[in-house]
Design a protein around this motif. Structure first.
Motif, PDB file in Angstrom:
ATOM      1  N   SER A   1       0.806  -1.230   0.000  1.00 31.36           N
ATOM      2  CA  SER A   1       0.000   0.000   0.000  1.00 31.36           C
ATOM      3  C   SER A   1       0.835   1.276   0.000  1.00 31.36           C
ATOM      4  CB  SER A   1      -0.929   0.012   1.213  1.00 31.36           C
ATOM      5  OG  SER A   1      -1.805  -1.080   1.156  1.00 31.36           O
TER       6      SER A   1
ATOM      7  N   SER B   1      -6.037  -4.697  -9.515  1.00 32.80           N
ATOM      8  CA  SER B   1      -5.651  -5.699  -8.522  1.00 32.80           C
ATOM      9  C   SER B   1      -6.681  -5.777  -7.399  1.00 32.80           C
ATOM     10  CB  SER B   1      -4.277  -5.357  -7.957  1.00 32.80           C
ATOM     11  OG  SER B   1      -3.938  -6.244  -6.929  1.00 32.80           O
ATOM     12  N   SER B   2      -7.120  -4.629  -6.929  1.00 32.26           N
ATOM     13  CA  SER B   2      -8.106  -4.585  -5.855  1.00 32.26           C
ATOM     14  C   SER B   2      -9.419  -5.242  -6.280  1.00 32.26           C
ATOM     15  CB  SER B   2      -8.344  -3.132  -5.449  1.00 32.26           C
ATOM     16  OG  SER B   2      -9.413  -3.030  -4.557  1.00 32.26           O
ATOM     17  N   ARG B   3      -9.860  -4.919  -7.460  1.00 30.35           N
ATOM     18  CA  ARG B   3     -11.145  -5.478  -7.934  1.00 30.35           C
ATOM     19  C   ARG B   3     -11.054  -6.977  -8.206  1.00 30.35           C
ATOM     20  NH1 ARG B   3     -13.967  -0.571 -11.095  1.00 30.35           N
ATOM     21  NH2 ARG B   3     -14.003   0.787  -9.272  1.00 30.35           N
TER      22      ARG B   3
ATOM     23  N   SER C   1      -9.000  -8.992  -6.763  1.00 30.26           N
ATOM     24  CA  SER C   1      -8.835  -9.615  -5.451  1.00 30.26           C
ATOM     25  C   SER C   1     -10.187  -9.760  -4.752  1.00 30.26           C
ATOM     26  CB  SER C   1      -7.894  -8.769  -4.616  1.00 30.26           C
ATOM     27  OG  SER C   1      -7.337  -9.495  -3.594  1.00 30.26           O
ATOM     28  N   LYS C   2     -11.002  -8.722  -4.810  1.00 33.96           N
ATOM     29  CA  LYS C   2     -12.349  -8.795  -4.201  1.00 33.96           C
ATOM     30  C   LYS C   2     -13.202  -9.863  -4.858  1.00 33.96           C
ATOM     31  CE  LYS C   2     -12.607  -4.077  -2.516  1.00 33.96           C
ATOM     32  NZ  LYS C   2     -13.114  -2.726  -2.738  1.00 33.96           N
ATOM     33  N   ALA C   3     -12.990 -10.054  -6.164  1.00 35.17           N
ATOM     34  CA  ALA C   3     -13.744 -11.070  -6.899  1.00 35.17           C
ATOM     35  C   ALA C   3     -13.102 -12.463  -6.759  1.00 35.17           C
ATOM     36  CB  ALA C   3     -13.835 -10.700  -8.374  1.00 35.17           C
ATOM     37  N   LYS C   4     -12.009 -12.527  -5.980  1.00 40.87           N
ATOM     38  CA  LYS C   4     -11.264 -13.761  -5.745  1.00 40.87           C
ATOM     39  C   LYS C   4     -10.755 -14.391  -7.046  1.00 40.87           C
ATOM     40  CE  LYS C   4     -13.405 -15.067  -1.367  1.00 40.87           C
ATOM     41  NZ  LYS C   4     -13.791 -13.963  -0.736  1.00 40.87           N
TER      42      LYS C   4
END
Length: 187
Positions: free
Chosen positions: A116, A178-180, A182-185
């Motif tokens: 981060s 990356s964040s999206r 990751s949230k969607a696994k």
């Protein structure tokens, strides 16, 4: 016995292979689209690398780039200006193509270990891009038998502002993707 084989295969899961292949494909599609402004064109290669390191990390990001280089080395027109083959990779601008490996390795390491810290990511990308410039410029000088000043004038100075913009876009876009994912696994 079948269980043991499954464990071996899961060391590099299908989703990792797929993500690596997607970024290799993105490099193959976007890198050839370049703007010729002199001996070294403006390309999107480093932008794709900047983004890929957020999604893939150091190892898979570097692997993705090495696969792209291999595809270009065997002759497919994936390098800037739709070039390919050993003559392009080992020609005057080949040092920049090879120099992008520094961005993938060092940038990927920093992003993995300081997830981060976007200021550190920016500084790392600037420094690794400078390292790529240095490697590519020395290569260019040796191949073209020209002065360092000439090489800097045609190979580095015109790219500094554009590459800083690509770094900012890469950090913003890479972290968002990356964040999206990751949230969607998905990664």
């Amino acid at each position: 016995m079948l269980k043991q084989d499954t464990k071996t295969i899961s060391a590099f899961p299908v989703k990792d292979m797929t993500a690596t292949a997607v970024f290799t494909a993105l490099l193959c599609i976007l890198a050839p689209m370049s703007i010729p402004i002199g001996p070294v064109p403006v390309s999107l290669t480093n932008l794709v690398i900047y983004i890929s390191l957020y999604v893939l990390g150091m190892k898979k990001g570097t692997l993705s780039y090495l696969l792209y280089m291999l595809i270009g080395l065997i002759g497919l027109p994936v390098f800037s200006g739709f070039g390919g083959g050993p003559a392009k990779l080992f020609g005057p601008t080949g040092g920049y193509i090879i120099g992008f490996i520094f961005i993938a390795l060092i940038g990927g390491f920093v992003i993995e270990h300081y997830r981060s810290n976007y200021i550190l990511h920016f500084i790392t990308y600037v420094l690794t891009t400078a390292l790529c410039y240095t490697f590519g410029t020395v290569w260019f000088v040796l191949i073209m038998d020209c002065t360092v000043l000439y090489a800097l004038t045609v190979c580095v100075f015109p790219f500094i502002i554009v590459d800083i913009c690509k770094i900012i876009i890469g950090i913003f876009t890479g972290s968002l993707i990356s964040s999206r994912l990751s949230k969607a696994k998905l990664i």
